[in-house]
Write a protein that holds these residues in place. Structure first.
Motif, PDB file in Angstrom:
ATOM      1  N   LYS A 152     -84.572 -51.736  -4.528  1.00 52.29           N
ATOM      2  CA  LYS A 152     -84.654 -53.107  -4.023  1.00 52.29           C
ATOM      3  C   LYS A 152     -83.257 -53.689  -3.835  1.00 52.29           C
ATOM      4  CE  LYS A 152     -89.129 -54.091  -6.183  1.00 52.29           C
ATOM      5  NZ  LYS A 152     -89.854 -54.939  -7.166  1.00 52.29           N
ATOM      6  N   LYS A 153     -82.916 -53.946  -2.590  1.00 52.17           N
ATOM      7  CA  LYS A 153     -81.624 -54.532  -2.253  1.00 52.17           C
ATOM      8  C   LYS A 153     -81.847 -55.982  -1.813  1.00 52.17           C
ATOM      9  CE  LYS A 153     -79.833 -50.233  -2.200  1.00 52.17           C
ATOM     10  NZ  LYS A 153     -78.857 -49.717  -3.181  1.00 52.17           N
ATOM     11  N   PRO A 154     -80.892 -56.872  -2.051  1.00 51.90           N
ATOM     12  CA  PRO A 154     -81.086 -58.276  -1.681  1.00 51.90           C
ATOM     13  C   PRO A 154     -81.253 -58.492  -0.190  1.00 51.90           C
ATOM     14  CG  PRO A 154     -78.831 -57.879  -2.439  1.00 51.90           C
ATOM     15  CD  PRO A 154     -79.620 -56.661  -2.761  1.00 51.90           C
ATOM     16  N   TRP A 155     -80.623 -57.658   0.647  1.00 45.87           N
ATOM     17  CA  TRP A 155     -80.766 -57.808   2.094  1.00 45.87           C
ATOM     18  C   TRP A 155     -82.139 -57.343   2.577  1.00 45.87           C
ATOM     19  CZ3 TRP A 155     -77.026 -55.071  -0.460  1.00 45.87           C
ATOM     20  CH2 TRP A 155     -77.125 -53.678  -0.488  1.00 45.87           C
ATOM     21  N   GLU A 156     -82.890 -56.681   1.681  1.00 46.62           N
ATOM     22  CA  GLU A 156     -84.264 -56.292   1.993  1.00 46.62           C
ATOM     23  C   GLU A 156     -85.274 -57.171   1.269  1.00 46.62           C
ATOM     24  OE1 GLU A 156     -84.057 -52.324   0.587  1.00 46.62           O
ATOM     25  OE2 GLU A 156     -83.095 -51.530   2.388  1.00 46.62           O
TER      26      GLU A 156
END
Length: 701
Positions: free
Chosen positions: A272-276
């Motif tokens: 989980k990445k913040p841009w996703e």
């Protein structure tokens, strides 16, 4: 092998070389990392950013760099296509990993002008001055790196036999928990060149199906030649760590959770990445810098709004400038400690005046304070926190003193402060540890002196009250001054509410801009040295159990329950207990019962946190913030036995309050290293079991 040479940048500033491996497709994310680095770089430093790739930089990304170079003058950027060098290289890759991750091995041999450099993964975010990382003395080690908390948990779980075999048989690590995380490295480039030829390293990367790919190779060639650095320099997100951390050794958990409170580099490892996912771990930090990227703008604003629908923003405490003129009021040694920290870390260049109130006797430290010239001036005030004189006023009198506050303030001990204010230029900033009604009146006096020019008010950590007291509503309901005077209200002038551990705040709607005061690490030598010169050397007692007296105002004296302390003494022995009095406690209720009292109890307890042997002590506390300040301020933990639930049996109105109960619950709810060390027994049987364990006579816990 003929290799191109990347020359060192010529600049009159201190050069910090940073290298990465980034593709065109990942450049949008890299732009946020780049902005975070150059935004936090010390003004005397210059960043030399070198990116290795297997392709040329496309036009869109090149335009992004040109825009950033126009705005920021403290960095250079070079994008190096190494496709010719790696044309026949086939290192093992798996999953989402590509050959790009192995390009870091080329850096020491292409960047021959540099004997030392920093490597960063592209999914990191730098929120500190990266020069501080570069300045770490490697002591001739191959790399500086943090221990891998996730790998430690995977190994400890005992279920991943591939990892166990890797650590024990392939890498043959003397200590499996010394495996390091390679997303952030300080690299001894010269030693790499001296010790290994590049063809050897390239061949080694091809030889095996490395479980953690290039990271395994680095751990193999650097084995027993690693300087382990503070984990705050590579704080992986919970996404990557939540499950394995459950199985990690306690010391690894403590290091990780302490680092999370004050990260210098955040690593968005895991799925989980913040841009996703804009609600993922540390997403707020990412979007704070993404707003400055040519690639994000409106998108970052939208994602940031989604992120903050249900959560408060916590920023770093505000920094001062040379134009700021600051007045900070202190009523306890902890306030003065906080003032020193704020002065030395945030307001180095500002004109900074400290006021010491008459709530305690400052005689023993005033000489040292003035001698060290930490502050531009020190004012001894005859005022106290007592607001009873104000509370007795009717509305007519309140209106009168609001229109002309000087007389009332002088009658209540503020004379020295008013004389100083009148004889000096305007103050732009006031710092209060929370604030009293008379301090609100002082604000309006300063505002009038400034001819109604804005005065910024900063509320800084008072102690436990900062986490549980609804100060916003208190001001809103009790500040009558705006009714009588046409000026900017005190409430609207508050620009920040600064505490050491925002996670502990127990209020749903705090109403203020929450910021985090800088934590103190051992490497902050100037803060440590100044505090020791002012307050003296650490004065830890020999006794293992230290009881922290709670703030006990006169009207509460009859409510304090000492029976529980007596029962503790029966279990661990009264000779093993010493009492630390609260600075505002006027009556010693302990000596007559046979308890020893700490010398210098009225002075700064926190100075003892510079003595690492404090970790061997056990703190007993009703609700004293001093008992958890080793964690809140200094980021390490020791055992605490919290007596709050037992003291609910008493009639102490403060301990029975909802706020007091919430902060204990909060400590247990948050994912924090202190949870591993705190014990809050609900009954006397649990208390006895805990104490026997900590005394060393029982091992059930």
């Amino acid at each position: 092998m003929d290799l191109p040479i990347i020359n060192k940048i010529n600049t009159n500033k201190k050069t910090i070389p940073v290298f990465l491996s980034i593709s065109n497709g990942y450049f949008k994310i890299f732009s946020v990392l780049l902005i975070s680095m150059i935004s936090n770089l010390d003004k005397d430093c210059f960043l030399d950013v070198i990116v290795f790739s297997n392709e040329n930089l496309n036009i869109t990304n090149e335009e992004c760099i040109l825009k950033l170079k126009k705005e920021y003058k403290n960095f250079d950027f070079r994008y190096i296509n190494v496709s010719d060098i790696i044309e026949n290289w086939n290192p093992y890759v798996r999953g989402h990993v590509t050959i790009m991750t192995y390009l870091r091995f080329l850096a020491p041999y292409l960047m021959k002008d540099y004997d030392k450099a920093i490597y960063l993964d592209g999914d990191t975010l730098v929120i500190d001055n990266i020069a501080s990382l570069y300045d770490i003395d490697l002591k001739d080690c191959m790399v500086g790196a943090v221990r891998d908390a996730a790998a430690a948990g995977i190994y400890s779980a005992g279920k991943h036999f591939d990892v166990i075999n890797l650590f024990d048989n392939t890498l043959k690590l003397d200590n499996p928990f010394d495996y390091f995380q390679a997303g952030v490295l300080v690299v001894n480039m010269a030693k790499f060149r001296d010790k290994f030829e590049l063809p050897y390293l390239m061949k080694l990367c091809e030889e095996k199906k490395w479980y953690f790919v290039d990271q395994d190779v680095l751990n193999l060639i650097c084995k027993n030649d690693v300087l382990y650095i503070d984990m705050r320099w590579n704080v992986e997100t919970k996404t990557a760590l939540e499950t394995p951390l459950k199985f990690s050794p306690k010391e690894v958990k403590v290091q990780y959770n302490c680092a999370r409170l004050n990260p210098s580099i955040v690593h968005f490892a895991g799925a989980k990445k913040p841009w996703e996912n804009p609600k993922s771990d540390f997403a707020e930090l990412f979007f704070r810098y993404a707003k400055l990227s040519p690639f994000f703008s409106d998108e970052a604003d939208e994602q940031s709004n989604i992120l903050h629908e249900n959560m408060p923003i916590v920023n770093a405490a505000l920094n001062g400038t040379a134009d700021d003129r600051v007045l900070i009021r202190c009523t306890t040694p902890l306030h003065l400690f906080n003032a020193i920290n704020i002065r030395l870390t945030l307001y180095k260049e500002s004109f900074f005046v400290v006021v010491l109130t008459n709530d305690i006797d400052w005689t023993d430290i005033i000489f040292n304070l003035k001698k060290n010239k930490i502050f531009d001036d020190v004012i001894l005030s005859e005022s106290t926190r007592d607001v009873s004189n104000y509370n007795q006023l009717n509305d007519t009198d309140k209106k009168r003193i609001t229109m002309s506050p000087e007389g009332f303030l002088r009658e209540n001990g503020f004379g020295n402060e008013l004389d100083y204010i009148e004889n000096h230029d305007i103050f732009t900033d006031i710092f209060y540890a929370l604030s009293s009604k008379t301090e609100w009146l002082l604000y309006y006096y300063i505002l009038k002196h400034n001819s109604n020019s804005d005065v910024k008010v900063h509320l800084y950590e008072e102690g436990t009250a900062s986490y549980i007291f609804d100060h916003y509503s208190y001001i809103q309901n009790n500040d009558f001054f705006p009714r009588y005077v046409d000026c900017k209200s005190y409430l609207n002038s508050i620009v920040e509410y600064s505490v050491y551990n925002p996670e502990l705040i127990c209020l749903k709607n705090i109403g203020f801009n929450i910021t985090q005061l800088p934590n103190i690490y051992n490497e902050f030598k100037k803060v440590k040295l100044c505090c020791e010169e002012v307050f003296g050397q650490p004065f830890l007692p020999d006794e293992k159990f230290i009881y922290f007296d709670s703030p006990c105002f006169d009207e509460m004296n009859d409510y304090c329950n000492l029976d529980i302390l007596d029962q503790i003494a029966d279990i661990v022995g009264i000779e093993n207990i010493i009492v630390k009095l609260h600075p505002r406690t006027k009556t010693n209720r302990y000596s007559t019962r046979g308890y020893k009292i700490m010398e210098k109890s009225a002075f700064l307890w926190e100075i003892n946190c510079f003595d690492e042997s404090i970790k061997n002590k056990v703190f007993l506390s009703d609700l004293s913030t001093a008992a958890i300040n080793s964690y809140n301020i200094f980021n390490f933990s020791n055992y605490i036995v919290n007596l709050h639930r037992l003291n609910l049996l008493s009639n102490n109105p403060f301990l029975k309050s909802k706020g007091a109960h919430r902060i204990i619950s909060k400590l247990e709810e948050i994912k924090s290293p202190i949870v591993d060390y705190i014990r809050a027994p609900r009954n006397l049987a649990e208390l006895r079991e805990v104490l026997l364990y900590l005394k060393g006579e029982d091992s059930k816990i």
